[in-house]
Design an enzyme around this catalytic site. Structure first.
Site, mmCIF file in Angstrom:
data_model
loop_
_atom_site.group_PDB
_atom_site.id
_atom_site.type_symbol
_atom_site.label_atom_id
_atom_site.label_comp_id
_atom_site.label_asym_id
_atom_site.label_seq_id
_atom_site.Cartn_x
_atom_site.Cartn_y
_atom_site.Cartn_z
ATOM 1 N N HIS A 123 0.854 -1.202 0.000
ATOM 2 C CA HIS A 123 0.000 0.000 0.000
ATOM 3 C C HIS A 123 0.888 1.250 0.000
ATOM 4 O O HIS A 123 1.700 1.445 0.909
ATOM 5 C CB HIS A 123 -0.935 -0.002 1.213
ATOM 6 C CG HIS A 123 -1.873 1.166 1.213
ATOM 7 N ND1 HIS A 123 -3.089 1.138 0.565
ATOM 8 C CD2 HIS A 123 -1.756 2.408 1.743
ATOM 9 C CE1 HIS A 123 -3.688 2.311 0.710
ATOM 10 N NE2 HIS A 123 -2.898 3.102 1.418
ATOM 11 N N ALA A 124 0.729 2.106 -1.019
ATOM 12 C CA ALA A 124 1.664 3.221 -1.211
ATOM 13 C C ALA A 124 1.507 4.289 -0.132
ATOM 14 O O ALA A 124 0.397 4.636 0.253
ATOM 15 C CB ALA A 124 1.445 3.845 -2.591
ATOM 16 N N HIS A 153 1.646 11.527 -6.909
ATOM 17 C CA HIS A 153 0.934 11.816 -5.663
ATOM 18 C C HIS A 153 1.853 11.654 -4.451
ATOM 19 O O HIS A 153 1.936 12.526 -3.584
ATOM 20 C CB HIS A 153 -0.284 10.893 -5.540
ATOM 21 C CG HIS A 153 -0.962 10.985 -4.212
ATOM 22 N ND1 HIS A 153 -2.032 11.817 -3.980
ATOM 23 C CD2 HIS A 153 -0.687 10.377 -3.029
ATOM 24 C CE1 HIS A 153 -2.389 11.713 -2.704
ATOM 25 N NE2 HIS A 153 -1.602 10.844 -2.112
ATOM 26 N N GLU A 154 2.570 10.530 -4.404
ATOM 27 C CA GLU A 154 3.424 10.254 -3.245
ATOM 28 C C GLU A 154 4.570 11.269 -3.146
ATOM 29 O O GLU A 154 4.925 11.714 -2.057
ATOM 30 C CB GLU A 154 3.972 8.823 -3.294
ATOM 31 C CG GLU A 154 2.899 7.728 -3.213
ATOM 32 C CD GLU A 154 2.005 7.848 -1.982
ATOM 33 O OE1 GLU A 154 2.440 8.410 -0.963
ATOM 34 O OE2 GLU A 154 0.856 7.387 -2.050
ATOM 35 N N HIS A 157 3.740 14.325 -1.294
ATOM 36 C CA HIS A 157 3.970 14.246 0.154
ATOM 37 C C HIS A 157 5.445 14.523 0.466
ATOM 38 O O HIS A 157 5.776 15.264 1.386
ATOM 39 C CB HIS A 157 3.615 12.855 0.679
ATOM 40 C CG HIS A 157 2.140 12.553 0.693
ATOM 41 N ND1 HIS A 157 1.213 13.352 1.328
ATOM 42 C CD2 HIS A 157 1.431 11.528 0.161
ATOM 43 C CE1 HIS A 157 0.008 12.823 1.187
ATOM 44 N NE2 HIS A 157 0.107 11.718 0.480
ATOM 45 N N GLU A 181 -2.846 15.462 1.556
ATOM 46 C CA GLU A 181 -3.380 14.599 0.489
ATOM 47 C C GLU A 181 -3.668 15.406 -0.773
ATOM 48 O O GLU A 181 -3.512 14.936 -1.891
ATOM 49 C CB GLU A 181 -4.650 13.892 0.957
ATOM 50 C CG GLU A 181 -4.444 12.894 2.083
ATOM 51 C CD GLU A 181 -3.429 11.816 1.743
ATOM 52 O OE1 GLU A 181 -3.245 11.503 0.564
ATOM 53 O OE2 GLU A 181 -2.791 11.307 2.681
ATOM 54 N N HIS A 281 -10.777 2.828 8.531
ATOM 55 C CA HIS A 281 -10.561 4.042 9.320
ATOM 56 C C HIS A 281 -11.460 4.117 10.554
ATOM 57 O O HIS A 281 -11.192 4.906 11.456
ATOM 58 C CB HIS A 281 -10.777 5.276 8.445
ATOM 59 C CG HIS A 281 -9.869 5.311 7.249
ATOM 60 N ND1 HIS A 281 -9.973 4.406 6.207
ATOM 61 C CD2 HIS A 281 -8.830 6.112 6.930
ATOM 62 C CE1 HIS A 281 -9.047 4.665 5.304
ATOM 63 N NE2 HIS A 281 -8.344 5.691 5.708
ATOM 64 N N TYR A 291 -10.047 13.481 3.855
ATOM 65 C CA TYR A 291 -10.142 13.015 2.466
ATOM 66 C C TYR A 291 -11.211 13.797 1.700
ATOM 67 O O TYR A 291 -11.062 14.096 0.519
ATOM 68 C CB TYR A 291 -10.420 11.514 2.412
ATOM 69 C CG TYR A 291 -9.345 10.706 3.101
ATOM 70 C CD1 TYR A 291 -8.084 10.558 2.527
ATOM 71 C CD2 TYR A 291 -9.568 10.113 4.340
ATOM 72 C CE1 TYR A 291 -7.086 9.838 3.162
ATOM 73 C CE2 TYR A 291 -8.573 9.390 4.979
ATOM 74 C CZ TYR A 291 -7.330 9.257 4.389
ATOM 75 O OH TYR A 291 -6.349 8.548 5.028
HETATM 76 ZN ZN LIG Z 1 -1.462 10.388 -0.028
#
Ligand SMILES: [Zn+2]
Length: 383
Positions: A123-124, A153-154, A157, A181, A281, A291
């Protein structure tokens, strides 16, 4: 912000996008009803959760083929391109790094590359191991379009983490939960066909006729998610406040699913069941409104940055790739970390101090128009 104001703010944002969601729900329901029959999907009721292609009915992209606009082939297949060129995992990450350096940002530190190759849970995610420049991403990269976007996306971060590394330790985080995010997704929104041409993966941009399919695919992911992103904490806040007592936990869950998503249980549910517990969650106690906010903020950031750099044209074709003004704004926002109230961070990037969900409507405008045509004669809404 006082807690009640926060709940009201979330509702205000939801009210802005609800008309688009309702049109999407109406079209998807009609197509699914045609496909499965009215005894499975009632054309006037909520959509049963098990036909939406996702265990939580939170993202609907797996049923794209059943609801897609006709002749909406985007004209290229990035997965195919990456594989036929023999692109490696590391090269994909280097391309994504190139996006950030094109914005005037620094290169990733050497340790990012030398410490990244190991066995991990797939899971990234993105990590800053020393609250300083030891940033890494944890991901099992496959050579395909989805992972290409996820890498961008990563790294969003990672660059946020690098951006605030000079702040006091307590301030080394994003302006609010939603920003971290959102930042990564803003970059992913700029992975457009035009960007792929710029970095040499595509020879020429496909015509804009193909956009309806790309927009539908994205809406099934990002617009379908919105009411789900909102209702998790709606349920949780009501549980924590005692408004919903334990003997009504499951009923309250499905009542929110009905109210916000227009999604229903596929079979009878009772208080013998505890369906909210199937969402990681909830037992994991991870706040969820982040989110929802990230989905709103990423489109606002995208629209306002595109405006700031003088872009004119359909928003889904705008890429901030190579634009140092966009980079400067994002860098200023990221460098604040958590040291300023989030409206300051938002203002640094967008010029506005208020969250605004109308950017979603602007982004999906061509799709919204098409949905309206499809829904003509259909009775939308659910009871
Ligand atoms: Zn993320």
């Amino acid at each position: 912000m006082p807690p009640d104001d926060f709940a009201a703010e979330v509702d205000r944002l939801w009210d802005q996008v609800k008309p688009l969601y309702d049109d999407l729900q109406c079209h998807v329901r009609a197509e699914l009803s045609d496909h499965h029959g009215a005894d499975v999907v009632d054309p006037a009721g909520p959509i049963p959760a098990h036909v939406l292609g996702n265990m939580w009915a939170q993202s609907w992209s797996n049923i794209y083929d059943l609801v897609a606009p006709p002749a909406a082939d985007p004209g290229y297949d990035l997965t195919e391109i990456l594989q036929s060129r023999g692109t490696s995992e590391v090269e994909m990450v280097e391309m994504a790094e190139g996006f950030f350096t094109s914005l005037g940002m620094e290169s990733l530190p050497d340790t990012f590359w030398t410490r990244s190759d190991r066995e991990v849970v797939c899971h990234a995610s993105a990590w800053q191991l020393d609250l300083d420049e030891d940033v890494r991403i944890k991901m099992c990269i496959d050579i395909n379009a989805e992972d290409f976007s996820t890498i961008h996306h990563e790294l969003g971060h990672s660059y946020y983490q690098l951006g605030y590394r000079d702040r006091a330790p307590l301030f080394r985080d994003s302006a609010n939960d939603g920003f971290h995010e959102a930042l990564g997704d803003v970059i992913a929104l700029s992975v457009t066909p035009g960007y792929l041409v710029d970095i040499g993966l595509l020879d020429e941009e496909p015509s804009a006729d193909a956009d309806l399919g790309l927009l539908m695919r994205m809406a099934l992911d990002k617009v379908a998610f919105l009411p789900f992103g909102l209702l998790i904490d709606r349920w949780r806040w009501a549980v924590f406040s005692g408004d919903v007592p334990p003997e009504e936990y499951n009923a309250a869950w499905w009542s929110l699913r009905d109210q916000y998503q227009g999604v229903g249980a596929p079979s009878e549910r009772t208080e013998e069941h505890f369906d909210p517990g199937a969402k990681y969650h909830v037992p994991g106690n991870t706040p969820y409104t982040r989110y929802f906010l990230a989905h709103i903020l990423q489109f606002q950031l995208h629209r306002d940055l595109c405006e700031a750099i003088g872009y004119e044209g359909p928003l889904n074709r705008c890429s901030i790739y190579g634009n140092e003004e966009a980079g400067r704004r994002l860098s200023e926002m990221m460098a604040m970390g958590l040291s300023r109230p989030w409206p300051d961070a938002l203002e640094a990037a967008t010029g506005s101090r208020e969250m605004d969900a109308t950017a979603i409507l602007d982004y999906f405008a061509p799709l919204a128009e098409w949905l309206k045509e499809q829904n003509e004669g259909r009775a939308c809404g659910w009871s």
